[in-house]
Design an enzyme around this catalytic site. Structure first.
Site, PDB file in Angstrom:
ATOM      1  N   GLU A 121       0.889  -1.174   0.000  1.00 23.93           N
ATOM      2  CA  GLU A 121       0.000   0.000   0.000  1.00 23.93           C
ATOM      3  C   GLU A 121       0.919   1.212   0.000  1.00 23.93           C
ATOM      4  OE1 GLU A 121      -3.247  -0.377  -0.207  1.00 23.93           O
ATOM      5  OE2 GLU A 121      -3.155  -2.544   0.050  1.00 23.93           O
ATOM      6  N   CYS A 179      -2.528   9.348   2.890  1.00 21.28           N
ATOM      7  CA  CYS A 179      -2.235   8.730   1.584  1.00 21.28           C
ATOM      8  C   CYS A 179      -3.294   9.098   0.556  1.00 21.28           C
ATOM      9  CB  CYS A 179      -2.097   7.222   1.725  1.00 21.28           C
ATOM     10  SG  CYS A 179      -3.508   6.422   2.477  1.00 21.28           S
TER      11      CYS A 179
HETATM   12  P1  NAD Z   1       8.716   4.505   4.369  1.00 23.37           P
HETATM   13  O1  NAD Z   1       8.623   3.675   3.152  1.00 23.37           O
HETATM   14  O2  NAD Z   1       9.882   5.377   4.542  1.00 23.37           O
HETATM   15  O3  NAD Z   1       8.656   3.591   5.682  1.00 23.37           O
HETATM   16  C1  NAD Z   1       7.595   2.692   5.918  1.00 23.37           C
HETATM   17  C2  NAD Z   1       8.076   1.606   6.859  1.00 23.37           C
HETATM   18  O4  NAD Z   1       9.064   0.826   6.203  1.00 23.37           O
HETATM   19  C3  NAD Z   1       8.713   2.107   8.138  1.00 23.37           C
HETATM   20  O5  NAD Z   1       8.311   1.291   9.195  1.00 23.37           O
HETATM   21  C4  NAD Z   1      10.202   1.925   7.860  1.00 23.37           C
HETATM   22  O6  NAD Z   1      10.981   1.750   9.023  1.00 23.37           O
HETATM   23  C5  NAD Z   1      10.178   0.650   7.057  1.00 23.37           C
HETATM   24  N1  NAD Z   1      11.360   0.423   6.218  1.00 23.37           N
HETATM   25  C6  NAD Z   1      12.283   1.320   5.773  1.00 23.37           C
HETATM   26  N2  NAD Z   1      13.204   0.701   4.991  1.00 23.37           N
HETATM   27  C7  NAD Z   1      12.839  -0.600   4.932  1.00 23.37           C
HETATM   28  C8  NAD Z   1      13.359  -1.744   4.260  1.00 23.37           C
HETATM   29  N3  NAD Z   1      14.449  -1.667   3.495  1.00 23.37           N
HETATM   30  N4  NAD Z   1      12.719  -2.919   4.404  1.00 23.37           N
HETATM   31  C9  NAD Z   1      11.592  -3.018   5.140  1.00 23.37           C
HETATM   32  N5  NAD Z   1      11.058  -1.980   5.813  1.00 23.37           N
HETATM   33  C10 NAD Z   1      11.666  -0.778   5.702  1.00 23.37           C
HETATM   34  O7  NAD Z   1       7.353   5.331   4.401  1.00 23.37           O
HETATM   35  P2  NAD Z   1       6.922   6.439   5.450  1.00 23.37           P
HETATM   36  O8  NAD Z   1       7.666   7.690   5.153  1.00 23.37           O
HETATM   37  O9  NAD Z   1       6.968   5.874   6.821  1.00 23.37           O
HETATM   38  O10 NAD Z   1       5.377   6.611   5.071  1.00 23.37           O
HETATM   39  C11 NAD Z   1       4.876   7.553   4.198  1.00 23.37           C
HETATM   40  C12 NAD Z   1       4.455   6.888   2.908  1.00 23.37           C
HETATM   41  O11 NAD Z   1       3.469   5.899   3.154  1.00 23.37           O
HETATM   42  C13 NAD Z   1       3.805   7.868   1.947  1.00 23.37           C
HETATM   43  O12 NAD Z   1       4.285   7.642   0.658  1.00 23.37           O
HETATM   44  C14 NAD Z   1       2.332   7.515   2.027  1.00 23.37           C
HETATM   45  O13 NAD Z   1       1.569   7.875   0.900  1.00 23.37           O
HETATM   46  C15 NAD Z   1       2.389   6.051   2.220  1.00 23.37           C
HETATM   47  N6  NAD Z   1       1.158   5.543   2.780  1.00 23.37           N
HETATM   48  C16 NAD Z   1       0.366   4.741   2.000  1.00 23.37           C
HETATM   49  C17 NAD Z   1      -0.839   4.286   2.498  1.00 23.37           C
HETATM   50  C18 NAD Z   1      -1.727   3.394   1.683  1.00 23.37           C
HETATM   51  O14 NAD Z   1      -2.576   2.749   2.276  1.00 23.37           O
HETATM   52  N7  NAD Z   1      -1.579   3.335   0.374  1.00 23.37           N
HETATM   53  C19 NAD Z   1      -1.244   4.627   3.782  1.00 23.37           C
HETATM   54  C20 NAD Z   1      -0.401   5.457   4.534  1.00 23.37           C
HETATM   55  C21 NAD Z   1       0.797   5.899   4.031  1.00 23.37           C
END
Ligand code: NAD
Length: 514
Positions: A247, A281
């Site tokens: 997502e 999002c």
């Molecule tokens: P991010 O991708 O930076 O981090 C998300 C999670 O992934 C965190 O817990 C982080 O620690 C973890 N992570 C980081 N590197 C990783 C790796 N290599 N392997 C596995 N996990 C790892 O995203 P963010 O900045 O925390 O969130 C914001 C983003 O999320 C925005 O783009 C937003 O649109 C999206 N989002 C999407 C939805 C949806 O349902 N489509 C909902 C909410 C947020």
């Protein structure tokens, strides 16, 4: 001004992170990031707890979740305080997006699991129906890894975990390092509700911890976060052939038709762009307005945006909270500055709110944009509303579709049928007509993105079933003798006759197939 600081570490020590409040920039606490060994130990603990949990009936598991909902309602102040401490959201956003939403999800999943995960028995179509039955069970996958972002830290950890657990899986979840306790409290609340040890496990840590989880011995990864990390997660999952759902981010467009109710649409634009500090999002990232109503719409949005109250006390009388993370503030500032440099005009906001000590950015309205600027093409994820005039709806649709993202969006018109027809032509996972992107909060509707906004979907009956293996068990009547050896002319002739009867003979067609 960073809200998380990675502290110096010696060999063999766990990485420590110092967290600060985005609202005040005062230090909050230190957390230790769990290592690959810690992650594997949690997966093993979840694996050990799964058989007993998975063996419970759906109704027995449902009772745990109803108890969890009671605990969440009783502990709502604690949840709201935790969320506000780590994010700086206003109380209303914390209560609605995190507490209400999770209770609503639990209520829905309890009802849905009773229907959707129930074993089914059916007869196969045609002649096979006389010889066999299909018993279909929805079997838990095992241990599900859940990775959540910081923008809806409690709900986006809880919702996939609840779906996975009610389907009989145990979970190992990891929240964002920006909001670690907002996720960790799910484990605490589950234990308080009497869940057996090991069913709900929440890790603390950063990307390294997340990476250890995605390459660990889990049976599915449910990831919510950015496109960049989503791609890394997918690669790690492919390596082990671990099923995954992603997502990801969006660049949701709002299309305003000339016949829209402009007061409602303007209010929706400001709310949909600024709610949860714009870290939503399905938040509004781009607005396309038909030329005849452009000026009036822009004026209404600007007036409303200027009236948004921003403050640091998170009370009920404030609208817009802090930006949750300094890196996101950097992105918002960079997008706005880039747009300004390329000729955009700022009608409201447009630079950081320096009157407040923490990370605050006001509701911002911009027009006259160069449509190649980052603000129009990349996810901004902040309270910024770029508005573009289009000559007609066709141009609006084309521009809305001209994006690498495809999560959600909305159309505004008094003619609902016209709205529906426009919505159908937008290349997104979902759309709204005269409504704002609360799609994720509608548990019965499948939610997921197309293009770079995701893979798979969460919510709805299929979302829940995606946390289980649909396993058919054939129950035969003639011990396979109907199809078995020896091959001979008699059997061949019988098969030809049967085919003719079934699909050519009017009686056969009536009895066995169209
Ligand atoms: P991010 O991708 O930076 O981090 C998300 C999670 O992934 C965190 O817990 C982080 O620690 C973890 N992570 C980081 N590197 C990783 C790796 N290599 N392997 C596995 N996990 C790892 O995203 P963010 O900045 O925390 O969130 C914001 C983003 O999320 C925005 O783009 C937003 O649109 C999206 N989002 C999407 C939805 C949806 O349902 N489509 C909902 C909410 C947020």
């Amino acid at each position: 001004m960073a809200v998380i600081e990675f502290l110096q570490k010696n060999d063999g020590e766990r990485q420590k992170i110092l967290l600060k409040s985005p609202a005040t920039l005062e230090p909050l606490y230190e957390i230790e990031c769990e290592t690959a060994e810690d992650v594997n130990a949690k997966i093993a603990k979840a694996r050990a707890a799964q058989p007993a949990w998975g063996a419970l009936s759906i109704e027995q598991r449902a009772q745990y979740f109803l108890k969890l909902r009671d605990v969440i309602l009783d502990r709502q102040d604690y949840i709201v305080e935790t969320v506000i401490r780590e994010t700086g959201k206003p109380m209303q956003d914390a209560l609605t997006f995190e507490v209400y939403a999770v209770c609503s999800f639990i209520s829905y999943w309890v009802q849905q699991a009773r229907k959707t995960l129930k074993p089914e028995t059916s007869r196969p179509p045609g002649i096979m129906g006389l010889m066999k039955k299909v018993h279909l069970i929805y079997k838990p996958l095992g241990v599900v890894g859940v990775i959540a972002p910081w923008n809806g830290p409690f709900v986006l950890t809880a919702n996939p975990c609840i779906q996975a657990m009610i389907a009989g899986n145990t979970v190992v979840a990891k929240g964002s390092e920006i909001t670690p306790f907002c996720s960790k409290i799910l484990e605490e609340l589950c234990l308080e509700a009497g869940f057996p040890e090991g069913v709900c496990n929440v890790l603390m840590g950063d990307g390294m911890t997340g990476a250890a989880l995605t390459s660990g011995a889990v049976d599915k990864i449910a990831f919510t976060g950015s496109v960049t990390t989503g791609k890394k997660v997918a690669m790690a999952c492919v390596e082990n052939l671990t099923p995954y759902s992603l997502e990801l981010g969006g660049k949701d467009a709002m299309i305003i038709c000339a016949d829209a109710n402009l007061d409602e649409a303007a209010h929706a634009a400001v709310w949909g762009g600024c709610v949860n500090s714009g870290h939503f999002c399905c938040g509004i990232e781009r607005i396309y307005v038909e030329a005849p109503v452009y000026d009036v719409f822009v004026e209404k949005v600007t007036t409303l945006a200027k009236a948004i109250r921003q403050g640091a006390s998170h009370g009920v009388n404030e609208d817009l909270g802090a930006i949750f993370w300094d890196k996101q503030l950097d992105i918002i500032e960079a997008h706005v500055e880039d747009a300004k440099k390329k000729g955009a005009k700022v009608l409201a906001g447009g630079e950081r709110n320096k009157e407040l000590k923490g990370l605050y950015y006001p509701a911002t309205v911009m027009v006259d944009l160069d449509e190649t600027c980052d603000l129009m093409t990349q996810e901004t994820f902040g309270p910024v509303l770029p508005i573009i005039k289009v000559k007609d709806i066709e141009e609006g649709i084309a521009k809305a579709n001209d994006s690498n993202y495809g999560l959600h969006g909305s159309v505004w018109t008094k003619d609902k049928n016209k709205g529906l027809e426009i919505a159908k032509r937008i290349q997104t996972g979902s759309m709204a007509v005269n409504d704002i992107g609360m799609m994720y909060g509608v548990p019965s509707a499948p939610f997921g993105g197309v293009k770079e906004s995701g893979v798979g979907s969460i919510n709805g009956a299929n979302g829940l079933r995606a946390y289980s293996q649909a396993m058919p068990i054939i129950i035969g009547r003639y011990a396979g003798a109907d199809t078995g050896y020896p091959h001979d002319q008699k059997k061949l002739d019988r098969m030809k006759k049967l085919m003719n009867f079934m699909w050519k003979n009017p009686i056969g067609k009536k009895l066995l197939g169209p």
